[in-house]
Motif scaffolding. Sequence first.
Motif, PDB file in Angstrom:
ATOM      1  N   THR A 265     -44.631 -34.278  26.262  1.00 48.94           N
ATOM      2  CA  THR A 265     -43.711 -34.986  27.164  1.00 48.94           C
ATOM      3  C   THR A 265     -44.295 -36.309  27.655  1.00 48.94           C
ATOM      4  O   THR A 265     -43.696 -36.969  28.498  1.00 48.94           O
ATOM      5  CB  THR A 265     -43.338 -34.108  28.377  1.00 48.94           C
ATOM      6  OG1 THR A 265     -44.529 -33.695  29.061  1.00 48.94           O
ATOM      7  CG2 THR A 265     -42.555 -32.891  27.944  1.00 48.94           C
ATOM      8  N   THR A 266     -45.440 -36.696  27.132  1.00 53.79           N
ATOM      9  CA  THR A 266     -46.040 -37.984  27.516  1.00 53.79           C
ATOM     10  C   THR A 266     -45.147 -39.143  27.087  1.00 53.79           C
ATOM     11  O   THR A 266     -44.897 -40.080  27.852  1.00 53.79           O
ATOM     12  CB  THR A 266     -47.428 -38.141  26.876  1.00 53.79           C
ATOM     13  OG1 THR A 266     -48.276 -37.064  27.299  1.00 53.79           O
ATOM     14  CG2 THR A 266     -48.060 -39.467  27.270  1.00 53.79           C
ATOM     15  N   VAL A 267     -44.664 -39.083  25.855  1.00 56.50           N
ATOM     16  CA  VAL A 267     -43.706 -40.060  25.333  1.00 56.50           C
ATOM     17  C   VAL A 267     -42.558 -39.268  24.721  1.00 56.50           C
ATOM     18  O   VAL A 267     -42.757 -38.544  23.750  1.00 56.50           O
ATOM     19  CB  VAL A 267     -44.338 -40.966  24.243  1.00 56.50           C
ATOM     20  CG1 VAL A 267     -43.319 -41.992  23.763  1.00 56.50           C
ATOM     21  CG2 VAL A 267     -45.584 -41.653  24.770  1.00 56.50           C
ATOM     22  N   VAL A 268     -41.369 -39.393  25.282  1.00 57.57           N
ATOM     23  CA  VAL A 268     -40.212 -38.645  24.804  1.00 57.57           C
ATOM     24  C   VAL A 268     -39.258 -39.598  24.076  1.00 57.57           C
ATOM     25  O   VAL A 268     -38.901 -40.653  24.610  1.00 57.57           O
ATOM     26  CB  VAL A 268     -39.481 -37.947  25.962  1.00 57.57           C
ATOM     27  CG1 VAL A 268     -38.218 -37.252  25.455  1.00 57.57           C
ATOM     28  CG2 VAL A 268     -40.403 -36.933  26.632  1.00 57.57           C
ATOM     29  N   THR A 269     -38.884 -39.244  22.862  1.00 59.67           N
ATOM     30  CA  THR A 269     -37.972 -40.076  22.078  1.00 59.67           C
ATOM     31  C   THR A 269     -36.540 -39.874  22.550  1.00 59.67           C
ATOM     32  O   THR A 269     -36.068 -38.730  22.670  1.00 59.67           O
ATOM     33  CB  THR A 269     -38.077 -39.740  20.582  1.00 59.67           C
ATOM     34  OG1 THR A 269     -39.432 -39.887  20.157  1.00 59.67           O
ATOM     35  CG2 THR A 269     -37.190 -40.660  19.758  1.00 59.67           C
ATOM     36  N   THR A 270     -35.840 -40.963  22.822  1.00 60.20           N
ATOM     37  CA  THR A 270     -34.466 -40.899  23.307  1.00 60.20           C
ATOM     38  C   THR A 270     -33.482 -41.680  22.443  1.00 60.20           C
ATOM     39  O   THR A 270     -32.275 -41.571  22.624  1.00 60.20           O
ATOM     40  CB  THR A 270     -34.373 -41.431  24.746  1.00 60.20           C
ATOM     41  OG1 THR A 270     -34.824 -42.800  24.770  1.00 60.20           O
ATOM     42  CG2 THR A 270     -35.238 -40.605  25.697  1.00 60.20           C
ATOM     43  N   SER A 271     -33.963 -42.486  21.512  1.00 59.70           N
ATOM     44  CA  SER A 271     -33.087 -43.330  20.681  1.00 59.70           C
ATOM     45  C   SER A 271     -32.179 -42.489  19.793  1.00 59.70           C
ATOM     46  O   SER A 271     -32.556 -41.403  19.356  1.00 59.70           O
ATOM     47  CB  SER A 271     -33.929 -44.266  19.818  1.00 59.70           C
ATOM     48  OG  SER A 271     -34.764 -43.526  18.944  1.00 59.70           O
ATOM     49  N   GLN A 272     -30.990 -42.994  19.523  1.00 54.91           N
ATOM     50  CA  GLN A 272     -30.071 -42.303  18.639  1.00 54.91           C
ATOM     51  C   GLN A 272     -30.136 -42.925  17.238  1.00 54.91           C
ATOM     52  O   GLN A 272     -31.060 -43.661  16.906  1.00 54.91           O
ATOM     53  CB  GLN A 272     -28.653 -42.334  19.208  1.00 54.91           C
ATOM     54  CG  GLN A 272     -28.194 -40.999  19.805  1.00 54.91           C
ATOM     55  CD  GLN A 272     -28.105 -39.881  18.773  1.00 54.91           C
ATOM     56  OE1 GLN A 272     -27.780 -40.098  17.596  1.00 54.91           O
ATOM     57  NE2 GLN A 272     -28.391 -38.645  19.210  1.00 54.91           N
ATOM     58  N   VAL A 273     -29.176 -42.603  16.401  1.00 52.95           N
ATOM     59  CA  VAL A 273     -29.171 -43.038  15.016  1.00 52.95           C
ATOM     60  C   VAL A 273     -29.234 -44.559  14.938  1.00 52.95           C
ATOM     61  O   VAL A 273     -28.504 -45.257  15.629  1.00 52.95           O
ATOM     62  CB  VAL A 273     -27.913 -42.517  14.298  1.00 52.95           C
ATOM     63  CG1 VAL A 273     -27.814 -43.078  12.880  1.00 52.95           C
ATOM     64  CG2 VAL A 273     -27.911 -40.984  14.263  1.00 52.95           C
ATOM     65  N   GLN A 274     -30.096 -45.047  14.080  1.00 50.60           N
ATOM     66  CA  GLN A 274     -30.253 -46.494  13.886  1.00 50.60           C
ATOM     67  C   GLN A 274     -30.270 -46.828  12.403  1.00 50.60           C
ATOM     68  O   GLN A 274     -30.729 -46.049  11.609  1.00 50.60           O
ATOM     69  CB  GLN A 274     -31.551 -46.984  14.524  1.00 50.60           C
ATOM     70  CG  GLN A 274     -31.608 -46.740  16.024  1.00 50.60           C
ATOM     71  CD  GLN A 274     -32.827 -47.356  16.665  1.00 50.60           C
ATOM     72  OE1 GLN A 274     -33.171 -48.513  16.388  1.00 50.60           O
ATOM     73  NE2 GLN A 274     -33.500 -46.598  17.503  1.00 50.60           N
TER      74      GLN A 274
END
Length: 274
Positions: A265-274
């Motif tokens: 949980t230090t860096v959580v990915t939140t980006s969607q489809v790109q």
Amino acid sequence: MTRSPSAGAPVTPRLRRGVTGALAIGITATALSGCSFVTGCVELSGCGDTVATTPTDALGYPVHTGIVATTFWVGEIFDPTADDGSQVYSTYDANWLANYGGCDGTTAGGTCETEARSAANDWFPTEMTPLENPFYLDLPFDDVNDPAAFARRDEVVPWAGEEPYVSHRGDPDFSYMKNRWVAISYGGATCYAQIEDAGPGEYDDAEYVFGDDDRRPLNARYGGAGMDVSPAVVGCLGFDELNGEQAGVSWTFVDDADVPPGPWTTVVTTSQVQ
């Protein structure tokens, strides 16, 4: 597991077909004999005296056990002659390498290779600072680029009836799978990771991914692997090999609220489809 673009062609996600497994146990931050669990969790490898009392947790996610996991990493090119032989991009991110921050390993001789990870720095890469979560995996259900998987995702994905997924029905630029959490257990350890790709080998194995009968993966390659996991997960779980096939892995879907604090949980990915 992704497909590499043709030389000079635009880097865009391609169609694929994959497999994976799902194990569902109740998850809290409480630990016993190296495992995170709640009362009634399904017995996992290395969980000591944990007692199996039910095949599903309170959230209803089915259990998959005895899965083979292989290693993959951002920037890997494991087969330059294959359509799906590159991890420079993922099925959900055409610019995965750049968005992640670079090679998730060590660059030697111009190639991106994996590396041993240590608890001393929370199993993060040693030569770069990731912009996204280094705890990632793939599962064999590509709900964006595989037409069959996309067509039935509202029927088979357990959280399809929740927001924000309901608002994105029919949206090919929004994945129901990307960034979802999975708890993975092996040899007495349980670590957590986010789905950031699809595979290995199959891309519409919903019966395995979401089924409640501990179905085996359709994939017959890579030792019948049901998932690929990142170097951080390999180190966190203490796999036998740095880059090999690890049998005896168990895993389950986990909702955001049930993910305990940790290096994942230090860096959580939140980006969607790109």
